[in-house]
Design an enzyme around this catalytic site. Structure first.
Site, mmCIF file in Angstrom:
data_model
loop_
_atom_site.group_PDB
_atom_site.id
_atom_site.type_symbol
_atom_site.label_atom_id
_atom_site.label_comp_id
_atom_site.label_asym_id
_atom_site.label_seq_id
_atom_site.Cartn_x
_atom_site.Cartn_y
_atom_site.Cartn_z
ATOM 1 N N ASN A 1 0.851 -1.494 0.082
ATOM 2 C CA ASN A 1 -0.318 -0.271 0.216
ATOM 3 C C ASN A 1 1.276 1.396 0.042
ATOM 4 O OD1 ASN A 1 -1.805 2.291 -0.039
ATOM 5 N ND2 ASN A 1 -2.579 1.402 2.359
ATOM 6 N N TRP A 2 0.950 1.934 -0.810
ATOM 7 C CA TRP A 2 2.116 3.314 -0.814
ATOM 8 C C TRP A 2 1.205 4.448 -0.437
ATOM 9 C CZ3 TRP A 2 4.027 2.588 -6.896
ATOM 10 C CH2 TRP A 2 4.949 1.135 -6.912
ATOM 11 N N LYS A 3 -0.215 4.376 -0.123
ATOM 12 C CA LYS A 3 -0.111 5.581 0.471
ATOM 13 C C LYS A 3 -0.589 5.894 -0.881
ATOM 14 C CE LYS A 3 -0.587 2.915 4.989
ATOM 15 N NZ LYS A 3 -0.407 3.388 6.513
ATOM 16 N N HIS B 1 -9.529 1.428 5.130
ATOM 17 C CA HIS B 1 -8.397 1.293 5.366
ATOM 18 C C HIS B 1 -8.691 1.904 6.508
ATOM 19 C CE1 HIS B 1 -4.174 2.523 6.568
ATOM 20 N NE2 HIS B 1 -4.259 1.212 5.767
ATOM 21 N N GLU C 1 -6.775 4.606 7.758
ATOM 22 C CA GLU C 1 -6.417 6.253 7.177
ATOM 23 C C GLU C 1 -7.764 6.634 6.689
ATOM 24 O OE1 GLU C 1 -3.341 4.860 5.361
ATOM 25 O OE2 GLU C 1 -1.473 5.256 7.375
ATOM 26 N N GLU D 1 -5.596 -5.043 10.386
ATOM 27 C CA GLU D 1 -4.210 -3.888 11.003
ATOM 28 C C GLU D 1 -5.084 -3.154 11.974
ATOM 29 O OE1 GLU D 1 -2.633 -2.718 6.823
ATOM 30 O OE2 GLU D 1 -4.411 -1.554 7.091
ATOM 31 N N GLY E 1 2.387 2.095 10.454
ATOM 32 C CA GLY E 1 3.134 3.772 10.686
ATOM 33 C C GLY E 1 3.925 3.546 12.265
ATOM 34 N N SER F 1 3.325 -2.111 10.429
ATOM 35 C CA SER F 1 4.785 -2.201 10.840
ATOM 36 C C SER F 1 5.698 -3.205 10.351
ATOM 37 C CB SER F 1 5.408 -1.667 12.291
ATOM 38 O OG SER F 1 5.012 -0.430 12.417
ATOM 39 N N GLY G 1 2.720 -0.826 4.196
ATOM 40 C CA GLY G 1 2.475 0.465 4.265
ATOM 41 C C GLY G 1 3.676 0.413 3.938
ATOM 42 N N GLY G 2 4.968 1.071 4.309
ATOM 43 C CA GLY G 2 6.580 2.346 5.404
ATOM 44 C C GLY G 2 7.187 1.238 3.818
#
Ligand code: 13P
Length: 257
Positions: free
Chosen positions: A9-11, A94, A96, A164, A170, A210, A231-232
């Site tokens: 997930n590149w957000k 998600h 977010e 999640e 994050g 994470s 993610g990151g």
């Protein structure tokens, strides 16, 4: 057991050019890896370029959200019809989106049903807040959210669920593999209640929050974790490649091959 899945997930990161470059790089570095399905979820504006960069490879593409209507007066939104042909997967619900865009379980439910009806594979995200876990209500919160998000879903074929925990996203503070396994097992039990044991076994349940090259082996070896939503670390080609490779060689315990 289902083929494990690692989704990136590149957000809201990467320009179109950067996205195409990252996809091209991963196409090369993941070329020889088998036994894991890989999905890249760039921002909407890069879907086309990323799909082109991956054409002919086994790597799939996903969107990070979609509307539940096919078209109409919904300024700024993107419909399932627009995504068809560009990608196969779509992340829905998600945390977010729930936190920053007021997406409720009811809205997420409409999106899940629409994605399935449209032929897109939803990656449905559920997870508890830190306060929920501290109060010992993580199971109740995730159960309620999953049930509501899947209301009136008859056939879950092609559904993916990602656990999640919000406190792990994050933060560098991943859940322990025991915590993640317990919650993914709960999710699978709930899927079995609604859809039957066979469908539940065939549905991928992922862990996200994470995930790194250092901890993916622990997660991917759990009997009820079928991969990760990253993610990151998915923005770093080397780290993401290592996560996929490690998943390919991890042997889940306690589940038939
Ligand atoms: P991080 O891997 O950066 O914690 O993000 C997880 C996530 O939200 C994936 O959807």
């Amino acid at each position: 057991m289902p083929t494990p899945l690692i989704a990136g997930n590149w957000k809201m990161n990467t320009t179109i050019q950067e996205a195409a470059q990252l996809a091209g790089h991963l196409r090369g570095s993941l070329g020889g890896v088998s036994g894991v399905e890989v999905v890249l979820c760039p921002p909407y504006v890069s879907l086309s370029e990323v799909a082109m960069a991956l054409q002919g490879s086994a790597i799939k593409v996903g969107a990070q959200n979609m509307h539940y209507e096919d078209k109409g007066a919904f300024t700024g939104e993107v419909s399932p019809q627009m995504l068809l042909g560009l990608c196969q997967y779509v992340i829905l619900g998600h945390s977010e989106r729930r936190r920053d865009f007021a997406e409720t379980d009811a809205i997420v439910n409409r999106k899940v049903r629409k994605a399935l009806a449209s032929g897109l594979h939803p990656i449905l995200c559920v997870g508890e807040l830190l306060a929920d876990r501290q109060a010992g209500r993580e199971e109740a919160v995730v159960s309620a959210s999953l049930r509501a998000s899947l209301e009136d879903v008859a056939v879950p074929r092609s559904l993916v669920v990602a656990y999640e925990p919000v406190w792990a996203i994050g933060t560098g503070l991943a859940a322990t593999s025991a915590q993640a396994q317990a919650m993914c097992a709960l999710i699978r039990r709930l899927l079995a209640q609604q859809f039957g044991a066979e469908e539940a076994r065939a549905t991928r349940v992922l862990y996200g929050g994470s995930v790194t090259p250092a901890n993916i082996k622990e997660f991917a070896s759990q009997p009820d974790i079928d991969g990760g939503l990253v993610g990151g670390a998915s923005l770093n080609a080397q780290q993401f490649t290592e996560i996929v490779r490690t998943t390919a060689s991890a042997r889940p315990q306690g589940r038939p091959a």
